[in-house]
Design an enzyme around this catalytic site. Structure first.
Site, mmCIF file in Angstrom:
data_model
loop_
_atom_site.group_PDB
_atom_site.id
_atom_site.type_symbol
_atom_site.label_atom_id
_atom_site.label_comp_id
_atom_site.label_asym_id
_atom_site.label_seq_id
_atom_site.Cartn_x
_atom_site.Cartn_y
_atom_site.Cartn_z
ATOM 1 N N HIS A 271 0.855 -1.195 0.000
ATOM 2 C CA HIS A 271 0.000 0.000 0.000
ATOM 3 C C HIS A 271 0.885 1.238 0.000
ATOM 4 O O HIS A 271 1.954 1.243 0.595
ATOM 5 C CB HIS A 271 -0.910 0.014 1.234
ATOM 6 C CG HIS A 271 -2.083 0.924 1.066
ATOM 7 N ND1 HIS A 271 -2.017 2.265 1.332
ATOM 8 C CD2 HIS A 271 -3.325 0.682 0.608
ATOM 9 C CE1 HIS A 271 -3.191 2.826 1.064
ATOM 10 N NE2 HIS A 271 -4.001 1.891 0.628
ATOM 11 N N ASP A 328 -7.954 -5.164 -0.725
ATOM 12 C CA ASP A 328 -8.365 -5.969 -1.885
ATOM 13 C C ASP A 328 -8.051 -7.451 -1.751
ATOM 14 O O ASP A 328 -8.465 -8.245 -2.598
ATOM 15 C CB ASP A 328 -7.680 -5.425 -3.147
ATOM 16 C CG ASP A 328 -8.184 -4.028 -3.471
ATOM 17 O OD1 ASP A 328 -7.358 -3.112 -3.608
ATOM 18 O OD2 ASP A 328 -9.414 -3.862 -3.533
HETATM 19 C C1 SDX Z 1 -5.849 0.291 -3.281
HETATM 20 O O1 SDX Z 1 -4.152 4.743 -2.046
HETATM 21 C C2 SDX Z 1 -5.135 4.109 -1.572
HETATM 22 O O2 SDX Z 1 -5.670 4.431 -0.496
HETATM 23 C C3 SDX Z 1 -5.613 2.944 -2.398
HETATM 24 C C4 SDX Z 1 -6.698 2.086 -1.763
HETATM 25 C C5 SDX Z 1 -7.976 2.853 -1.585
HETATM 26 O O3 SDX Z 1 -8.748 2.487 -0.682
HETATM 27 O O4 SDX Z 1 -8.241 3.755 -2.394
HETATM 28 O O5 SDX Z 1 -6.265 1.604 -0.513
HETATM 29 C C6 SDX Z 1 -7.053 0.897 -2.652
HETATM 30 O O6 SDX Z 1 -5.492 0.679 -4.362
HETATM 31 C C7 SDX Z 1 -5.085 -0.748 -2.525
HETATM 32 C C8 SDX Z 1 -3.829 -1.249 -3.316
HETATM 33 C C9 SDX Z 1 -4.322 -2.300 -4.310
HETATM 34 N N1 SDX Z 1 -3.189 -2.679 -5.242
HETATM 35 C C10 SDX Z 1 -2.629 -3.880 -5.160
HETATM 36 O O7 SDX Z 1 -2.890 -4.735 -4.321
HETATM 37 C C11 SDX Z 1 -1.601 -4.134 -6.268
HETATM 38 C C12 SDX Z 1 -0.327 -4.735 -5.667
HETATM 39 N N2 SDX Z 1 0.330 -3.724 -4.844
HETATM 40 C C13 SDX Z 1 1.286 -2.872 -5.434
HETATM 41 O O8 SDX Z 1 1.362 -2.722 -6.776
HETATM 42 C C14 SDX Z 1 1.920 -1.839 -4.545
HETATM 43 O O9 SDX Z 1 2.039 -2.388 -3.293
HETATM 44 C C15 SDX Z 1 1.210 -0.513 -4.451
HETATM 45 C C16 SDX Z 1 1.175 0.151 -5.774
HETATM 46 C C17 SDX Z 1 -0.173 -0.683 -3.902
HETATM 47 C C18 SDX Z 1 1.995 0.341 -3.485
HETATM 48 O O10 SDX Z 1 3.287 0.400 -3.923
HETATM 49 P P1 SDX Z 1 4.365 1.190 -2.996
HETATM 50 O O11 SDX Z 1 4.043 1.064 -1.561
HETATM 51 O O12 SDX Z 1 4.490 2.563 -3.547
HETATM 52 O O13 SDX Z 1 5.629 0.377 -3.136
HETATM 53 P P2 SDX Z 1 6.614 0.449 -4.346
HETATM 54 O O14 SDX Z 1 5.823 0.263 -5.608
HETATM 55 O O15 SDX Z 1 7.475 1.661 -4.203
HETATM 56 O O16 SDX Z 1 7.442 -0.857 -4.047
HETATM 57 C C19 SDX Z 1 8.335 -0.915 -2.920
HETATM 58 C C20 SDX Z 1 8.974 -2.289 -3.031
HETATM 59 C C21 SDX Z 1 9.430 -2.616 -4.441
HETATM 60 O O17 SDX Z 1 10.462 -3.574 -4.330
HETATM 61 P P3 SDX Z 1 12.009 -3.051 -4.535
HETATM 62 O O18 SDX Z 1 12.042 -2.275 -5.834
HETATM 63 O O19 SDX Z 1 12.301 -2.175 -3.329
HETATM 64 O O20 SDX Z 1 12.824 -4.320 -4.565
HETATM 65 O O21 SDX Z 1 7.995 -3.278 -2.695
HETATM 66 C C22 SDX Z 1 7.767 -4.091 -3.811
HETATM 67 C C23 SDX Z 1 8.236 -3.327 -5.026
HETATM 68 O O22 SDX Z 1 8.591 -4.216 -6.071
HETATM 69 N N3 SDX Z 1 6.326 -4.314 -3.869
HETATM 70 C C24 SDX Z 1 5.780 -5.504 -4.084
HETATM 71 C C25 SDX Z 1 4.399 -5.307 -3.984
HETATM 72 N N4 SDX Z 1 4.149 -4.010 -3.723
HETATM 73 C C26 SDX Z 1 5.355 -3.406 -3.663
HETATM 74 N N5 SDX Z 1 6.347 -6.724 -4.347
HETATM 75 C C27 SDX Z 1 5.483 -7.741 -4.507
HETATM 76 N N6 SDX Z 1 4.127 -7.617 -4.422
HETATM 77 C C28 SDX Z 1 3.561 -6.430 -4.169
HETATM 78 N N7 SDX Z 1 2.249 -6.319 -4.099
#
Ligand code: SDX
Length: 390
Positions: A271, A328
């Protein structure tokens, strides 16, 4: 310090806007709507009451809630020309673009609800959206399965009407399942607002041009469709199905995620703000068992989800990145058990988020200081250069 909460200056400097609607503490896993903890609203309130709270700022008196309910019921019917609109889409159209198109089209039918600075018009737009968006959503579903659309029944409340329009048939009475009504009402409460997430920021940004409420919410629906945002609940089911079909232990899939194979992510995890367990996911997980037991949900997929969570929460890769289940992760399993196809999961998220979008749009229109307005940029392109003389 706003009197309610104290922010560190670094946070204040990066905030896109100020708002009095929803408070999140991502490190502590706190979520409050107008000061009320989500756990209390989930236990004691209803989606209609929470919608009133978010939009008008306080919990309604019984008389206020009844008036809100009655006004919404009276505006559920769609203009026949708008009903005809659904015929213009291919049968297998995803309901999200249908929803955003139809919501945008509302501005062509209701000229008396477009002025963002006329209180009565803003009120009419509020009631019309709360009343008609669930109907449009149900019609988009019916269109995608080739079934006839029913007319709304104003003797029913918002959630019951939506369920009947989604699953009812002209040839037989619809049997309302109180378990489904209660479960859906809870999930809609949990999705009702969430500060400046992608889709809400979109609603505010579009609205900051003084675009009407229908146009602004339509833009929010499109943002929510993104798989990293609202589309994640549909993506979680696809992920669980993929693991189930592979017949491999979940640990194998987790390894693929950690190796970042072709961008594989653990959908429903992580998140932008919560670096702790999403409080909404905790509530959904707690009720998932009870609801799935009663609805006869897919236990195998639930077992895979539980195992995935167990493995991820003890794995350094996820712990070090503060990746926890978000709202989710479990919701799709429940929507599926209710009988919704996966294409409808994000539509259900949109219905839940509607009062939040409306509340945030109204707040911004009332207080221009909260307009996100026009973001600036850091220019990283070429320095000035002259056109070559030939
Ligand atoms: C919603 O904003 C809101 O409030 C949204 C929401 C709402 O109510 O409106 O809460 C609803 O959108 C919830 C999120 C739903 N999305 C997902 O479940 C999709 C999977 N999650 C991600 O794509 C990701 O976690 C985000 C986009 C939600 C958040 O990304 P961040 O916190 O900005 O983290 P990042 O993209 O900067 O990643 C940090 C690290 C990375 O690894 P490194 O590059 O450091 O090695 O964490 C890893 C990412 O690759 N990472 C994940 C991951 N999420 C981040 N690795 C594996 N699986 C994941 N889900």
């Amino acid at each position: 310090t706003t009197g309610a909460v104290t922010y560190d200056p670094g946070f204040v400097n990066t905030a896109a806007t100020s708002s009095a609607i929803t408070y999140i503490d991502g490190d502590e896993g706190i979520l409050r709507y107008r000061g009320y903890p989500i756990e209390e609203l989930a236990e004691h309130s209803s989606f209609l009451e929470v919608s009133f709270l978010l939009i008008y700022g306080n919990l309604p008196t019984p008389a206020e809630l009844d008036k809100f309910d009655q006004r919404i019921r009276r505006h559920t019917m769609l203009h026949e020309d708008l009903k005809g609109f659904f015929g213009g889409f291919p049968r297998d159209a995803h309901p999200m673009p249908v929803l955003s198109s139809a919501v945008s089209a509302l501005s062509t039918f209701y000229q008396d609800s477009l002025d963002p600075f006329d209180d009565e018009q803003v009120e009419m737009a509020t009631i019309r959206l709360m009343a008609k968006m669930p109907v449009i959503a149900a019609y988009a579903h019916k269109k995608s399965i080739g079934q006839p659309m029913l007319y709304p029944d104003n003797s029913m409340g918002l959630v019951e009407n939506f369920l009947r329009l989604s699953f009812g048939l002209p040839a037989e009475p619809y049997e309302m399942d109180p378990v489904v009504v209660k479960a859906l009402d809870l999930l809609l409460i949990l999705h009702a607002d969430h500060e400046q997430n992608c889709s809400t920021s979109t609603v505010r940004l579009v609205g900051s041009a003084n675009a009407n409420m229908f146009a602004s919410v339509s833009a929010g629906i499109n943002a929510l469709f993104g798989p990293l945002h609202g589309g994640a609940n549909e993506a979680v089911l696809n992920m669980l199905r993929e693991i189930q079909a592979s017949g491999e232990p979940v640990e194998k899939f987790v390894e693929r995620v950690k190796n970042k194979e072709a961008g594989v992510k653990l959908m429903g995890f992580g998140h932008r703000v919560y670096k702790n367990y999403d409080p909404r996911a905790k509530i959904v997980k707690a009720t998932a068992h009870e609801i799935l037991e009663k609805l006869g949900g897919n236990d195998e997929l639930l077992a895979i989800a539980m195992r995935l969570e167990e493995v991820a929460l003890t794995d350094e890769y996820f712990i070090s990145r503060k990746l926890y289940p978000n709202v989710d992760f479990y919701t799709g399993l429940i929507y599926k058990a209710m009988g919704f196809p996966e294409k409808m999961f994000t539509v259900l998220f949109a219905i839940g988020r509607l009062p939040g979008w409306i509340a945030q749009w109204r707040e911004m229109m009332k207080d221009p200081a909260t307009k996100i307005g026009r973001p600036r940029q850091l220019y990283t392109g070429e320095p000035e250069r002259m056109y070559p003389s030939r």
